[in-house]
Design an enzyme around this catalytic site. Structure first.
Site, PDB file in Angstrom:
ATOM      1  N   LYS A 171       0.841  -1.198   0.000  1.00 38.72           N
ATOM      2  CA  LYS A 171       0.000   0.000   0.000  1.00 38.72           C
ATOM      3  C   LYS A 171       0.879   1.252   0.000  1.00 38.72           C
ATOM      4  O   LYS A 171       0.692   2.163  -0.779  1.00 38.72           O
ATOM      5  CB  LYS A 171      -0.936  -0.021   1.220  1.00 38.72           C
ATOM      6  CG  LYS A 171      -1.798   1.202   1.336  1.00 38.72           C
ATOM      7  CD  LYS A 171      -2.784   1.096   2.485  1.00 38.72           C
ATOM      8  CE  LYS A 171      -3.468   2.453   2.677  1.00 38.72           C
ATOM      9  NZ  LYS A 171      -4.434   2.454   3.765  1.00 38.72           N
ATOM     10  N   GLU A 203      10.616  -4.698   4.527  1.00 42.88           N
ATOM     11  CA  GLU A 203      10.726  -6.104   4.133  1.00 42.88           C
ATOM     12  C   GLU A 203      10.339  -6.291   2.667  1.00 42.88           C
ATOM     13  O   GLU A 203      11.024  -6.975   1.906  1.00 42.88           O
ATOM     14  CB  GLU A 203       9.800  -6.973   5.010  1.00 42.88           C
ATOM     15  CG  GLU A 203      10.177  -7.006   6.477  1.00 42.88           C
ATOM     16  CD  GLU A 203       9.478  -5.922   7.305  1.00 42.88           C
ATOM     17  OE1 GLU A 203       9.189  -4.829   6.754  1.00 42.88           O
ATOM     18  OE2 GLU A 203       9.232  -6.167   8.489  1.00 42.88           O
ATOM     19  N   GLY A 263      -4.911  -1.779   4.821  1.00 50.61           N
ATOM     20  CA  GLY A 263      -4.133  -2.932   4.349  1.00 50.61           C
ATOM     21  C   GLY A 263      -4.839  -4.255   4.622  1.00 50.61           C
ATOM     22  O   GLY A 263      -4.923  -5.132   3.762  1.00 50.61           O
ATOM     23  N   ARG A 264      -5.385  -4.393   5.836  1.00 51.02           N
ATOM     24  CA  ARG A 264      -6.016  -5.672   6.204  1.00 51.02           C
ATOM     25  C   ARG A 264      -7.425  -5.816   5.643  1.00 51.02           C
ATOM     26  O   ARG A 264      -8.104  -6.799   5.907  1.00 51.02           O
ATOM     27  CB  ARG A 264      -6.007  -5.817   7.733  1.00 51.02           C
ATOM     28  CG  ARG A 264      -6.561  -4.622   8.477  1.00 51.02           C
ATOM     29  CD  ARG A 264      -6.202  -4.669   9.958  1.00 51.02           C
ATOM     30  NE  ARG A 264      -6.648  -3.487  10.697  1.00 51.02           N
ATOM     31  CZ  ARG A 264      -5.946  -2.371  10.817  1.00 51.02           C
ATOM     32  NH1 ARG A 264      -4.775  -2.256  10.238  1.00 51.02           N
ATOM     33  NH2 ARG A 264      -6.415  -1.356  11.532  1.00 51.02           N
ATOM     34  N   GLU A 275      -5.036  -6.459  14.540  1.00 54.70           N
ATOM     35  CA  GLU A 275      -4.501  -5.155  14.151  1.00 54.70           C
ATOM     36  C   GLU A 275      -5.631  -4.119  14.186  1.00 54.70           C
ATOM     37  O   GLU A 275      -5.407  -2.942  14.429  1.00 54.70           O
ATOM     38  CB  GLU A 275      -3.841  -5.222  12.762  1.00 54.70           C
ATOM     39  CG  GLU A 275      -2.839  -4.099  12.548  1.00 54.70           C
ATOM     40  CD  GLU A 275      -2.041  -4.227  11.251  1.00 54.70           C
ATOM     41  OE1 GLU A 275      -2.603  -3.998  10.177  1.00 54.70           O
ATOM     42  OE2 GLU A 275      -0.837  -4.552  11.320  1.00 54.70           O
ATOM     43  N   HIS A 319      -6.258 -32.942  17.279  1.00 55.85           N
ATOM     44  CA  HIS A 319      -5.194 -33.820  17.770  1.00 55.85           C
ATOM     45  C   HIS A 319      -4.022 -33.029  18.332  1.00 55.85           C
ATOM     46  O   HIS A 319      -2.927 -33.558  18.469  1.00 55.85           O
ATOM     47  CB  HIS A 319      -4.761 -34.768  16.646  1.00 55.85           C
ATOM     48  CG  HIS A 319      -5.936 -35.568  16.150  1.00 55.85           C
ATOM     49  ND1 HIS A 319      -6.345 -36.722  16.760  1.00 55.85           N
ATOM     50  CD2 HIS A 319      -6.823 -35.319  15.155  1.00 55.85           C
ATOM     51  CE1 HIS A 319      -7.429 -37.177  16.142  1.00 55.85           C
ATOM     52  NE2 HIS A 319      -7.742 -36.339  15.169  1.00 55.85           N
ATOM     53  N   LYS A 354       9.191  -0.748  14.349  1.00 62.65           N
ATOM     54  CA  LYS A 354       9.801  -0.441  13.048  1.00 62.65           C
ATOM     55  C   LYS A 354      10.880   0.630  13.209  1.00 62.65           C
ATOM     56  O   LYS A 354      11.966   0.529  12.645  1.00 62.65           O
ATOM     57  CB  LYS A 354       8.742   0.111  12.081  1.00 62.65           C
ATOM     58  CG  LYS A 354       7.794  -0.911  11.510  1.00 62.65           C
ATOM     59  CD  LYS A 354       6.920  -0.236  10.451  1.00 62.65           C
ATOM     60  CE  LYS A 354       5.718  -1.080  10.099  1.00 62.65           C
ATOM     61  NZ  LYS A 354       4.800  -0.431   9.185  1.00 62.65           N
TER      62      LYS A 354
HETATM   63  O1  F6P Z   1       3.162  -2.839   9.747  1.00 60.57           O
HETATM   64  C1  F6P Z   1       1.815  -3.071   9.623  1.00 60.57           C
HETATM   65  C2  F6P Z   1       1.334  -2.771   8.220  1.00 60.57           C
HETATM   66  O2  F6P Z   1       1.298  -1.409   8.013  1.00 60.57           O
HETATM   67  C3  F6P Z   1      -0.014  -3.394   7.952  1.00 60.57           C
HETATM   68  O3  F6P Z   1      -1.064  -2.627   8.413  1.00 60.57           O
HETATM   69  C4  F6P Z   1       0.019  -3.555   6.470  1.00 60.57           C
HETATM   70  O4  F6P Z   1      -0.957  -4.448   6.005  1.00 60.57           O
HETATM   71  C5  F6P Z   1       1.423  -4.044   6.282  1.00 60.57           C
HETATM   72  O5  F6P Z   1       2.190  -3.347   7.249  1.00 60.57           O
HETATM   73  C6  F6P Z   1       2.019  -3.843   4.922  1.00 60.57           C
HETATM   74  O6  F6P Z   1       2.001  -2.514   4.530  1.00 60.57           O
HETATM   75  P1  F6P Z   1       2.206  -2.113   3.019  1.00 60.57           P
HETATM   76  O7  F6P Z   1       1.102  -2.709   2.231  1.00 60.57           O
HETATM   77  O8  F6P Z   1       2.172  -0.615   3.010  1.00 60.57           O
HETATM   78  O9  F6P Z   1       3.539  -2.651   2.570  1.00 60.57           O
END
Ligand code: F6P
Length: 542
Positions: free
Chosen positions: A206, A212, A267-268, A353, A384, A504
């Protein structure tokens, strides 16, 4: 806005909970033989049996009153109208617009956003069709056969969950991989054995700033360029999904290869936006539309059904009931379908979240518990491992069981075995097994207490005919709106995520301390300092 705990209905519930605590589901069912039928609702193709909950009509009346006293109706209206209900980020919350029909008007900052949504869907459809038909060629002229989504959080969990859930509808000649972790193992293992000439990376972010994701995207870029021997290969092997066109283009993504969305999609809550590009490539545009129709059917139900007959509202209120009046600290999600094995992980982000918050929308400390910890696994596997605790542990864990009447892969009588286990588990949790029943089975007295199951452990059962794209959409929307309902009751902002910022920022400080050649001066606490020093001494090549 008053705290939920100050609502008359909350106080009524606190008192009422005392009387319910001593009542067993056995008695509730014995008192009303038709309880199971009466406490079952159907909407948008989903059946919710909520009869095995520790509730009476009075409980439900009070819960529904609580929803009204907390302004749920007004908040639903505000969300659907595009009001900026994400107060801390000053944003509208409009995942519902992602599945709105083309003729609907939803205005954000004076602009009808529905045509924008449909324009992106049309571009996604055209692109997906080219990939699926083999018409989109890689740099060396070979058709794309491997699709790798690079993303994290909502930009990963939605795509990977939807891919797994709907892989029955995916053509076998295409392979799909999902890279999320910054641990190099993830990228290495997902790309192992792939032919770069036939691989497309979808960089999904987003913000296009997530460390990462960008790190993995750079690794993918080098992987492609090294194997295909030319920087120019990038435009044939990379597309991006983001709200940040500028950052994506800085990375080297052609504007033509960028699929956008908007800051009013959390995002979620984004798996049905362009973040679902891998899903659309996997199942095709038509099935993706069917999934959107499923989402929409639940949206309409949520928006219009009276609270006492509203599936997401009832589920949200029941979650509040156990969380706040029974001190339940966790909730289990138990899909009896192998395809839904990623669903609990997906719901973890959606629920925790969204509602893992310690301040109200106006910044005051909450004075009650907010989201419980969500966890779970598919049945029957969980039976199980952790089900022992569900049946005889000392904690109350409300459970959601999810099952389907028809299997996508009928194999002998296996589906009956699967569903028999689901039904049996809900029965065992609710009714348990008394000491007398255990004795009647010839159990020696010393073993009796070990074999007793108290029962009175609540569960919802959600049933649908078959796991289709539409069913998946409906199911996800059910939980989205249940989460919304809970957030409204607790008066928190379910759409921000400030809690993830601190870690972060601290990582940004630690990274150079790990990377510097010279021993860096460290000013953390003694534990963190020692861990960093030990790591520097012991790491590979030190
Ligand atoms: O660190 C949490 C977050 O901001 C989530 O809310 C989001 O889904 C995820 O990181 C990834 O963010 P992006 O889509 O901006 O890479």
């Amino acid at each position: 806005m008053r705290a939920p705990t100050e609502c008359p209905a909350w106080q009524g519930l606190a008192k009422h909970a005392e009387s319910i605590r001593g009542r067993h589901l056995r008695t509730l069912f014995a008192d009303e033989p038709a309880r199971g039928d009466r406490m079952t609702l159907e909407a948008a193709g989903l059946v919710l049996d909520y009869s095995k909950n520790r509730v009476t009509d009075e409980t439900l009346d009070l819960l529904v009153r609580l929803a009204s006293e907390c302004g749920l109706r007004e908040r639903i209206t505000a969300m659907f109208a595009g009001e900026k209900i994400n107060v801390t980020e000053k944003r509208a919350v409009l995942h519902v617009a992602l599945r709105a029909p083309a003729d609907e008007r939803i205005i954000v900052d004076g602009r009808n956003v529905v045509p924008d949504v449909h324009a992106v869907l049309a571009r996604m459809a055209a692109f997906s069709a080219r990939i699926r038909s083999g018409g989109w060629l890689g740099y060396t002229g070979k058709p794309i056969r491997n699709i790798v989504n690079i993303g994290l959080g909502g930009s990963d969990l939605g795509p990977v969950m939807a891919y797994e859930a709907l892989r029955h509808y995916s053509p076998h000649e295409l392979s799909f991989g999902f890279v999320s972790n910054v641990d190099g193992t993830d990228f290495t293992e997902v790309t192992r054995g792939l032919d770069a000439a036939q691989t497309l990376f979808i960089v999904s972010s987003k913000t296009f700033t997530t460390l990462e994701t960008l790190t993995n995207a750079h690794a993918a870029r080098s992987w492609v360029v090294q194997r295909l021997g030319d920087e120019r290969a990038v435009s044939r092997h990379f597309v991006a999904v983001s709200t940040n066109a500028e950052a994506a283009s800085k990375f080297g993504i052609d504007r033509a290869n960028l699929f956008g969305f908007w800051d009013w999609v959390g995002g979620r809550y984004s798996m049905d936006s362009a973040i679902g590009l891998s899903t659309m490539i996997s199942i095709g545009a038509e099935q993706f539309q069917a999934m959107l129709a499923g989402f929409r059917a639940m949206d309409q139900h949520f928006r219009s059904a009276p609270f006492e007959r509203n599936l997401p509202v009832l589920m949200g209120l029941l979650a509040v009931w156990y969380n706040n009046f029974f001190d339940a600290q966790t909730a289990a999600i138990l899909p009896y379908d192998q395809y839904l094995r990623k669903f609990p992980a997906y719901l973890q982000q959606l629920t925790m979240e969204s509602n893992g918050k310690h301040v109200t929308r106006d910044g005051a400390r909450v004075d009650c518990q907010t989201a419980p910890v969500y966890w779970g696994d598919r049945g029957t596997n969980g039976q199980h491992s952790f089900f022992q605790l569900l049946h005889q542990g000392t904690r109350l864990v409300p459970c959601d069981f999810i099952g389907f009447c028809r299997s996508l892969n009928p194999l002998g009588g296996q589906h009956d075995l699967l569903m028999a286990n689901l039904f049996a588990q809900t029965e065992a949790l609710a009714f348990g097994r008394t000491a007398d029943e255990v004795r009647a089975e010839g159990t020696p007295e010393w073993l009796v207490p070990h074999r007793v199951c108290d029962g009175n452990r609540p569960s919802n059962t959600i049933l649908a005919d078959r796991l289709t794209p539409a069913t998946l959409g409906t199911l996800v929307a059910l939980y989205e709106h249940s989460v919304f309902t809970q957030g409204v009751i607790w008066n928190i902002d379910s759409f921000d995520q400030w809690g993830v910022e601190l870690g972060k920022a601290l990582a940004q400080r630690v990274i150079p301390e790990l990377q510097s050649v010279d021993e860096p001066p460290l000013a953390h606490d003694s534990s963190t300092n020692a861990l960093i020093r030990r790591y520097r001494r012991r790491r590979e090549g030190a």
